[in-house]
Design a protein around this motif. Sequence first.
Motif, PDB file in Angstrom:
ATOM      1  N   SER A  20       0.821  -1.469   0.147  1.00 52.21           N
ATOM      2  CA  SER A  20      -0.265   0.017  -0.273  1.00 52.21           C
ATOM      3  C   SER A  20       0.820   0.985   0.177  1.00 52.21           C
ATOM      4  O   SER A  20       0.622   2.311  -0.520  1.00 52.21           O
ATOM      5  N   HIS A  21       1.844   1.244   0.370  1.00 47.25           N
ATOM      6  CA  HIS A  21       3.128   2.342   0.198  1.00 47.25           C
ATOM      7  C   HIS A  21       3.890   2.136  -0.389  1.00 47.25           C
ATOM      8  O   HIS A  21       3.692   3.407  -1.403  1.00 47.25           O
ATOM      9  N   ASP A  22       4.193   1.431  -1.895  1.00 47.66           N
ATOM     10  CA  ASP A  22       3.940   1.945  -2.548  1.00 47.66           C
ATOM     11  C   ASP A  22       3.123   1.926  -4.101  1.00 47.66           C
ATOM     12  O   ASP A  22       3.560   2.445  -4.608  1.00 47.66           O
ATOM     13  N   ASP A  23       1.471   1.636  -3.732  1.00 55.35           N
ATOM     14  CA  ASP A  23       0.922   2.055  -4.334  1.00 55.35           C
ATOM     15  C   ASP A  23       0.777   3.622  -4.211  1.00 55.35           C
ATOM     16  O   ASP A  23       0.392   4.333  -5.104  1.00 55.35           O
ATOM     17  N   LYS A  24       0.618   3.585  -2.987  1.00 58.28           N
ATOM     18  CA  LYS A  24       0.602   5.367  -2.866  1.00 58.28           C
ATOM     19  C   LYS A  24       1.427   6.547  -3.887  1.00 58.28           C
ATOM     20  O   LYS A  24       1.870   7.320  -4.033  1.00 58.28           O
TER      21      LYS A  24
ATOM     22  N   ASP B 221       6.933  14.376   0.741  1.00 56.29           N
ATOM     23  CA  ASP B 221       6.263  13.953   0.733  1.00 56.29           C
ATOM     24  C   ASP B 221       6.525  11.910   0.141  1.00 56.29           C
ATOM     25  O   ASP B 221       7.064  10.833   1.107  1.00 56.29           O
ATOM     26  N   LEU B 222       7.358  12.427  -0.835  1.00 56.37           N
ATOM     27  CA  LEU B 222       7.866  10.871  -1.809  1.00 56.37           C
ATOM     28  C   LEU B 222       9.161  10.586  -0.807  1.00 56.37           C
ATOM     29  O   LEU B 222       9.092   9.268  -1.015  1.00 56.37           O
ATOM     30  N   LYS B 223       9.854  11.085  -0.618  1.00 55.57           N
ATOM     31  CA  LYS B 223      11.243  10.756  -0.473  1.00 55.57           C
ATOM     32  C   LYS B 223      10.705  10.785   0.981  1.00 55.57           C
ATOM     33  O   LYS B 223      11.020   9.119   1.499  1.00 55.57           O
ATOM     34  N   GLN B 224       9.583  11.315   2.117  1.00 54.26           N
ATOM     35  CA  GLN B 224       9.971  10.247   2.896  1.00 54.26           C
ATOM     36  C   GLN B 224       8.886   8.457   3.167  1.00 54.26           C
ATOM     37  O   GLN B 224       9.429   7.873   4.152  1.00 54.26           O
ATOM     38  N   ILE B 225       8.068   8.647   2.301  1.00 55.89           N
ATOM     39  CA  ILE B 225       7.544   7.026   2.149  1.00 55.89           C
ATOM     40  C   ILE B 225       8.583   6.676   1.377  1.00 55.89           C
ATOM     41  O   ILE B 225       8.624   4.763   1.533  1.00 55.89           O
ATOM     42  N   ASP B 226       9.569   6.984   0.173  1.00 57.44           N
ATOM     43  CA  ASP B 226      10.417   6.201   0.154  1.00 57.44           C
ATOM     44  C   ASP B 226      11.644   5.585   0.972  1.00 57.44           C
ATOM     45  O   ASP B 226      11.890   4.495   0.714  1.00 57.44           O
ATOM     46  N   ASP B 227      11.542   5.869   1.896  1.00 62.18           N
ATOM     47  CA  ASP B 227      12.858   5.685   2.774  1.00 62.18           C
ATOM     48  C   ASP B 227      12.362   5.141   3.703  1.00 62.18           C
ATOM     49  O   ASP B 227      12.226   4.092   3.715  1.00 62.18           O
ATOM     50  N   GLN B 228      11.042   5.218   3.823  1.00 67.83           N
ATOM     51  CA  GLN B 228       9.777   3.973   4.299  1.00 67.83           C
ATOM     52  C   GLN B 228      10.255   2.632   3.897  1.00 67.83           C
ATOM     53  O   GLN B 228       9.867   1.480   4.583  1.00 67.83           O
ATOM     54  N   ILE B 229       9.302   2.894   2.430  1.00 69.85           N
ATOM     55  CA  ILE B 229       9.421   1.926   2.033  1.00 69.85           C
ATOM     56  C   ILE B 229      11.678   0.568   1.855  1.00 69.85           C
ATOM     57  O   ILE B 229      11.379  -0.495   2.197  1.00 69.85           O
ATOM     58  N   PHE B 230      12.354   1.954   1.709  1.00 68.11           N
ATOM     59  CA  PHE B 230      13.224   0.896   1.503  1.00 68.11           C
ATOM     60  C   PHE B 230      13.842   0.237   3.386  1.00 68.11           C
ATOM     61  O   PHE B 230      14.278  -0.985   3.263  1.00 68.11           O
ATOM     62  N   ASN B 231      13.790   1.221   4.628  1.00 72.54           N
ATOM     63  CA  ASN B 231      13.928   0.884   6.168  1.00 72.54           C
ATOM     64  C   ASN B 231      13.217  -1.070   5.973  1.00 72.54           C
ATOM     65  O   ASN B 231      13.379  -1.783   6.250  1.00 72.54           O
ATOM     66  N   ASN B 232      11.962  -1.010   5.096  1.00 76.54           N
ATOM     67  CA  ASN B 232      11.079  -1.495   5.734  1.00 76.54           C
ATOM     68  C   ASN B 232      11.573  -3.099   4.408  1.00 76.54           C
ATOM     69  O   ASN B 232      12.080  -4.341   5.097  1.00 76.54           O
ATOM     70  N   LEU B 233      12.396  -2.758   3.425  1.00 78.08           N
ATOM     71  CA  LEU B 233      12.765  -3.763   2.171  1.00 78.08           C
ATOM     72  C   LEU B 233      14.026  -4.400   3.394  1.00 78.08           C
ATOM     73  O   LEU B 233      14.470  -5.939   2.559  1.00 78.08           O
ATOM     74  N   LEU B 234      14.510  -3.546   3.692  1.00 76.41           N
ATOM     75  CA  LEU B 234      16.523  -4.247   4.540  1.00 76.41           C
ATOM     76  C   LEU B 234      16.210  -4.933   5.594  1.00 76.41           C
ATOM     77  O   LEU B 234      16.528  -5.888   5.937  1.00 76.41           O
TER      78      LEU B 234
END
Length: 422
Positions: free
Chosen positions: A32-36, A88-101
Amino acid sequence: MLSLKFIRENIDKVKLSLQHKNVDFDLETLFSHDDKRRDLIQVVEQLKSERNTATKVIADKKKNGEDATTAIEKMRAVSEKIKVMDQDLKQIDDQIFNNLLFIPNVYHDSVPIGQTEGDNALVREWGKKPQFNFTPLSHLELSEKYNLFDFKRATKMSGSGFPLYRGMGAKLERALINFMLNFHVEKHGYEELFPPFLTTREATTTTGQLPKFQEDMYHISGDDLYCISTAEVPVTNIHRDEQLEEENFPYKYTAYSACFRREAGSYGKDTRGLLRLHQFNKVEMVQFVHPDTSYEILETLVNDAEDILQALGLHYKVVALCTGDLSFSAAKCYDIELWAPGEDKYLEVSSCSNFESFQARRGNIRFRRSDTNKLDFVHTLNGSGVATPRLMVALLETYQKADGSIEIPEVLVPFMGIDTIK
RNA sequence: GGAGAGUUGGCAGAGCGGUAAUGCAGCGGAUUGCUAAUCCGUAGACCCUUUAUAGGGUCUCAAGAGUUCAAAUCUCUUACUCUCCGCCA
């Protein structure tokens, strides 16, 4: 790290791997983060495109001496919007990256399914358990006899778990390291490296020790450096952010390093002598290979480690780790276990793993495929070749004689200058 | 630790508020008895459209933040490299 695309396309595989590695992870939230993220990108890129055109118009007007005030006023509001959305975009990018790790690697189809050590599959054995017509002593008893290790005094220096080698013990340790390095360079064609023992946060993230296993690492807080838990960390980073040449595959490196492990959570396990330590020595092998060949090369990597043990004449077995016993970053892993007569058990001295593109993705290690002319991630492999403490244990216990002396295996005699410890 | 200089595409190298010259190399193509020469094209990440081929868009001048309608260019912070000084195995 796995790519989002891979996760979406192989969702069942990823879920199974999460389950077998006992990792609780909410994939739906990630999606859902990725969709956003995609929605945001579309809107903000549209705005940027407008701004780029407007900017050219303004430049032209100014060049011609016309008035551009209205256009500038209009763009001021657009730019403000872009700024907010970019944040906003950067925030969500970071979130996704940190999750993937935090998502573990998926395992290869050939890995046996199972929960614990007991489900690992025996692949082969070499040699036989040595027979004694006396009760073999443990390495600690042998050490007492010849003053090889001094754990008591080491405590004064560093607390428990840090070995102090003395006299023939120290020399034998050095002999083993030199023997193994020479062997891999001369017989197996590896390039020898002598790497730094402290690595940056970024380098330590490449190989997968960070961020998930921070509590297992010694950390120098003043400089934000980590004491390496294996030479794999610095050596794998030798090619971080590089494009490798396909015709140079495989890239083969071997390196000695001291290894530092906090072993948090394993107190009381294998505490005797050299069996489990906070600092130990290891010769490591690391390879960067073409994805199509990585599983064949994994087999040869295991053989390279076995060659050392065969040259030393030590009985061992090779085990394929089951899904549950596999480490976070590995897609497949073989362990080699040496027989230690004095301990009356097998001791793990080597792990040889294929990480596929998991580490290469984290470290951005790529090559251009000649078949498609596209950039692709390399596969990384590494294996211990081998760790010294348990090797030392097995060696001393295997080569002890009825008269109490310890024979030095022939291949080590040039490094030791003697053929017996007595 | 102190002072100064620097970091631009695979490499070399210009640009110093209006949206990345140029040279060399590599790769692809054209031309060509062959070779050489010549000419043309030439990155990556992400998003959208498309069955695919393909097309469109955004970003990327060490990294991050700021000023501005607009930043490689101005300001600040950080990292790294080089030179000199200090300290040091």
